[in-house]
Design a protein around this motif. Sequence first.
Motif, mmCIF file in Angstrom:
data_model
loop_
_atom_site.group_PDB
_atom_site.id
_atom_site.type_symbol
_atom_site.label_atom_id
_atom_site.label_comp_id
_atom_site.label_asym_id
_atom_site.label_seq_id
_atom_site.Cartn_x
_atom_site.Cartn_y
_atom_site.Cartn_z
ATOM 1 N N TYR A 102 0.814 -1.210 0.000
ATOM 2 C CA TYR A 102 0.000 0.000 0.000
ATOM 3 C C TYR A 102 0.852 1.266 0.000
ATOM 4 O O TYR A 102 0.332 2.358 -0.180
ATOM 5 C CB TYR A 102 -0.934 0.021 1.216
ATOM 6 C CG TYR A 102 -2.102 -0.922 1.143
ATOM 7 C CD1 TYR A 102 -3.407 -0.449 1.031
ATOM 8 C CD2 TYR A 102 -1.924 -2.298 1.201
ATOM 9 C CE1 TYR A 102 -4.489 -1.320 0.991
ATOM 10 C CE2 TYR A 102 -2.988 -3.179 1.159
ATOM 11 C CZ TYR A 102 -4.269 -2.688 1.050
ATOM 12 O OH TYR A 102 -5.332 -3.553 0.999
ATOM 13 N N ASN A 103 2.149 1.110 0.258
ATOM 14 C CA ASN A 103 3.011 2.288 0.281
ATOM 15 C C ASN A 103 3.009 3.020 -1.051
ATOM 16 O O ASN A 103 3.267 4.222 -1.115
ATOM 17 C CB ASN A 103 4.445 1.887 0.644
ATOM 18 C CG ASN A 103 4.554 1.404 2.086
ATOM 19 O OD1 ASN A 103 3.676 1.673 2.905
ATOM 20 N ND2 ASN A 103 5.609 0.682 2.392
ATOM 21 N N PHE A 104 2.721 2.275 -2.122
ATOM 22 C CA PHE A 104 2.727 2.900 -3.443
ATOM 23 C C PHE A 104 1.549 3.852 -3.637
ATOM 24 O O PHE A 104 1.612 4.759 -4.456
ATOM 25 C CB PHE A 104 2.717 1.829 -4.540
ATOM 26 C CG PHE A 104 3.955 0.969 -4.537
ATOM 27 C CD1 PHE A 104 5.205 1.544 -4.587
ATOM 28 C CD2 PHE A 104 3.868 -0.415 -4.463
ATOM 29 C CE1 PHE A 104 6.354 0.757 -4.572
ATOM 30 C CE2 PHE A 104 5.006 -1.202 -4.457
ATOM 31 C CZ PHE A 104 6.259 -0.610 -4.506
ATOM 32 N N VAL A 105 0.463 3.638 -2.898
ATOM 33 C CA VAL A 105 -0.658 4.583 -2.956
ATOM 34 C C VAL A 105 -0.646 5.516 -1.758
ATOM 35 O O VAL A 105 -1.385 6.494 -1.716
ATOM 36 C CB VAL A 105 -2.024 3.858 -3.037
ATOM 37 C CG1 VAL A 105 -2.113 3.024 -4.279
ATOM 38 C CG2 VAL A 105 -2.266 3.019 -1.793
ATOM 39 N N GLY A 106 0.219 5.206 -0.796
ATOM 40 C CA GLY A 106 0.260 5.984 0.430
ATOM 41 C C GLY A 106 0.624 7.436 0.207
ATOM 42 O O GLY A 106 0.270 8.298 1.012
ATOM 43 N N ARG A 107 1.317 7.733 -0.865
ATOM 44 C CA ARG A 107 1.712 9.116 -1.145
ATOM 45 C C ARG A 107 0.490 10.028 -1.289
ATOM 46 O O ARG A 107 0.581 11.222 -1.047
ATOM 47 C CB ARG A 107 2.549 9.163 -2.424
ATOM 48 C CG ARG A 107 1.835 8.603 -3.640
ATOM 49 C CD ARG A 107 2.767 8.476 -4.833
ATOM 50 N NE ARG A 107 3.075 9.767 -5.417
ATOM 51 C CZ ARG A 107 4.162 10.004 -6.146
ATOM 52 N NH1 ARG A 107 5.058 9.054 -6.316
ATOM 53 N NH2 ARG A 107 4.372 11.186 -6.671
ATOM 54 N N LEU A 108 -0.660 9.454 -1.682
ATOM 55 C CA LEU A 108 -1.877 10.253 -1.852
ATOM 56 C C LEU A 108 -2.737 10.280 -0.597
ATOM 57 O O LEU A 108 -3.541 11.190 -0.418
ATOM 58 C CB LEU A 108 -2.708 9.701 -3.017
ATOM 59 C CG LEU A 108 -2.053 9.667 -4.391
ATOM 60 C CD1 LEU A 108 -3.024 9.088 -5.413
ATOM 61 C CD2 LEU A 108 -1.608 11.055 -4.815
ATOM 62 N N PHE A 109 -2.591 9.255 0.256
ATOM 63 C CA PHE A 109 -3.482 9.114 1.414
ATOM 64 C C PHE A 109 -2.703 8.974 2.722
ATOM 65 O O PHE A 109 -3.149 8.314 3.643
ATOM 66 C CB PHE A 109 -4.364 7.870 1.250
ATOM 67 C CG PHE A 109 -5.058 7.742 -0.074
ATOM 68 C CD1 PHE A 109 -6.099 8.582 -0.410
ATOM 69 C CD2 PHE A 109 -4.669 6.776 -0.997
ATOM 70 C CE1 PHE A 109 -6.757 8.465 -1.625
ATOM 71 C CE2 PHE A 109 -5.313 6.646 -2.224
ATOM 72 C CZ PHE A 109 -6.362 7.497 -2.532
ATOM 73 N N ALA A 110 -1.550 9.599 2.820
ATOM 74 C CA ALA A 110 -0.609 9.322 3.912
ATOM 75 C C ALA A 110 -1.230 9.407 5.301
ATOM 76 O O ALA A 110 -0.943 8.579 6.168
ATOM 77 C CB ALA A 110 0.590 10.260 3.804
ATOM 78 N N LYS A 285 -8.128 17.200 2.837
ATOM 79 C CA LYS A 285 -8.114 16.895 1.398
ATOM 80 C C LYS A 285 -7.713 15.440 1.153
ATOM 81 O O LYS A 285 -8.248 14.790 0.260
ATOM 82 C CB LYS A 285 -7.188 17.850 0.650
ATOM 83 C CG LYS A 285 -5.706 17.588 0.805
ATOM 84 C CD LYS A 285 -4.846 18.562 0.013
ATOM 85 C CE LYS A 285 -3.363 18.195 0.115
ATOM 86 N NZ LYS A 285 -2.488 19.152 -0.576
ATOM 87 N N GLU A 286 -6.800 14.907 1.975
ATOM 88 C CA GLU A 286 -6.408 13.500 1.813
ATOM 89 C C GLU A 286 -7.566 12.575 2.179
ATOM 90 O O GLU A 286 -7.822 11.583 1.495
ATOM 91 C CB GLU A 286 -5.185 13.185 2.679
ATOM 92 C CG GLU A 286 -3.893 13.760 2.141
ATOM 93 C CD GLU A 286 -2.684 13.249 2.899
ATOM 94 O OE1 GLU A 286 -2.846 12.396 3.808
ATOM 95 O OE2 GLU A 286 -1.563 13.685 2.578
ATOM 96 N N GLU A 287 -8.262 12.897 3.267
ATOM 97 C CA GLU A 287 -9.384 12.067 3.689
ATOM 98 C C GLU A 287 -10.504 12.115 2.661
ATOM 99 O O GLU A 287 -11.143 11.101 2.349
ATOM 100 C CB GLU A 287 -9.887 12.537 5.053
ATOM 101 C CG GLU A 287 -10.563 11.466 5.883
ATOM 102 C CD GLU A 287 -9.614 10.378 6.353
ATOM 103 O OE1 GLU A 287 -9.488 9.362 5.628
ATOM 104 O OE2 GLU A 287 -9.024 10.515 7.432
ATOM 105 N N MET A 288 -10.755 13.292 2.101
ATOM 106 C CA MET A 288 -11.810 13.428 1.094
ATOM 107 C C MET A 288 -11.441 12.720 -0.208
ATOM 108 O O MET A 288 -12.301 12.162 -0.892
ATOM 109 C CB MET A 288 -12.105 14.905 0.827
ATOM 110 C CG MET A 288 -12.807 15.624 1.974
ATOM 111 S SD MET A 288 -14.401 14.854 2.433
ATOM 112 C CE MET A 288 -13.934 13.913 3.883
ATOM 113 N N LEU A 289 -10.151 12.723 -0.554
ATOM 114 C CA LEU A 289 -9.715 11.973 -1.739
ATOM 115 C C LEU A 289 -9.955 10.485 -1.532
ATOM 116 O O LEU A 289 -10.444 9.789 -2.430
ATOM 117 C CB LEU A 289 -8.233 12.231 -2.022
ATOM 118 C CG LEU A 289 -7.600 11.397 -3.153
ATOM 119 C CD1 LEU A 289 -8.360 11.572 -4.464
ATOM 120 C CD2 LEU A 289 -6.128 11.747 -3.347
#
Length: 486
Positions: A102-110, A285-289
Amino acid sequence: MIEVLILVVVILSIYLRNKEYNHREKYKGFYKLPTPSSSLPLLGNAHLFVGKNVLDIFSELVNTCGAPCYAHLPGRFYITASPEEYKIILNHPNSMGKSTTYNFVGRLFASSLLMAPDHQWKKNRKFLSKGFNQMILDSFVTVFYEKSEYFNVKLKNIDYDQNDIYSLFEKYTLDVFCEATLGIETKLIDEDDCEIVNFITKGQRILIGRLSNVFKHSDILFNLTEDGKYINESSQHFYNFVLDIIAKKRKMIAEGQDIMAQTNKLPVLDLLLSEKEAFEDNYIKEEMLLFAAAATDTTAYSMAYTCCLLGMHPEIQEKVLTEVMDAIGKDREITCNDLHQLKYTEMAISEAMRLIPVVPMIGRRAVGDIDLGTRVIPANTDVVCLFINTHRNEKYYPNPKKYDPRRFLPEEVAKRPQYSYLAFSGGPRNCIGMKYAMMVMKTTIANIVRNFHITTKYKSIDELEFESSIIMTTKHPLDCHFTPRK
């Protein structure tokens, strides 16, 4: 000097071999499991799966080795499809964190619920759950219905051979999310090429696709690629979209226009903004994404698959129609009270999500040992729960590829292990929006079925070829036609 270097290498090699031997001795039960025979230094078994989709990787492992099994990709992975093991793993304090994949998507949802460390996740989850209580969800049903009415207008007027059904459902569910959860009306469904929907769909494929390309594991190298540039540019576009909504909501609240902000029970965005001292815009913004991506793709694809399966099985579609007509009728507005009456409709949706789970697997990280009774998963192991294999296991679902909503009759559900159905995952970190999703789907499917006859060219589930990044999709456009009922 050379002699000293050789001595250091020899001592280090002996040390590492002894360490590996002691580890294997301690976890004999784990290392007795089947594993791919071909392994390379450092890379482990990863070379066997270069260029393959993540669903293909783990499906191939299970087809070759069975489940449970383990592999080195190059880190240590444990793959299971057992409801009994799910129950332990998904509730164990040592496996509350997400897999390293999941680290690969973590940049958007850290800092979001998806990626937040356990202590932060518990605090935020408890707070955000207030935005999904039943009173708030019931208040959304009017939005669900009005949006589904407009969606039906679109279904009447599109060329199904030229338009992507997935995209249509995605734009619809994102419009629903924006109005119900964010409190801002959008008409993304009218856009021929919706950049935000494209990003949600394409972005996850690119990011999870990094798993099977070792050269893209490095953020520095990935950012130099066209895919990396696309992710950076498109994510910023989405963030700007959310930040603009946040600014509008703040202005509405300041001017006293936002009625919801004046109550004690608030939808998610209003809830976060009401605690402006505690939550910064960057976190919001991260939570809403995350919520937008989950609400868009999972709900959209689940409805598309449900419609396709109803098209394959006209007799089941007729039963759904009969229930909707008896409970609501042809033209009346669908209300929250009506949704409680649509029991067979919900069964039809649940069975579609069993047969074609939009999230076919999840990954957890064992930060400490996990005792399964028959074996112990060592600390620092990634654990893959392969839900799709469980959902299609004839041990729990006889004739598993048959679409049969009766499997979800209460008496049938009671016969199966608790964790044999995980369309919304399980344990404390299950899907926070599962009630929201089911209510959207029931409203939408009910309104579609009473207005359209659904058909498809497919005769069997075997005609569909699937792949998965996070969300499972077909490798081809999904054939599904909606003909207005006379």
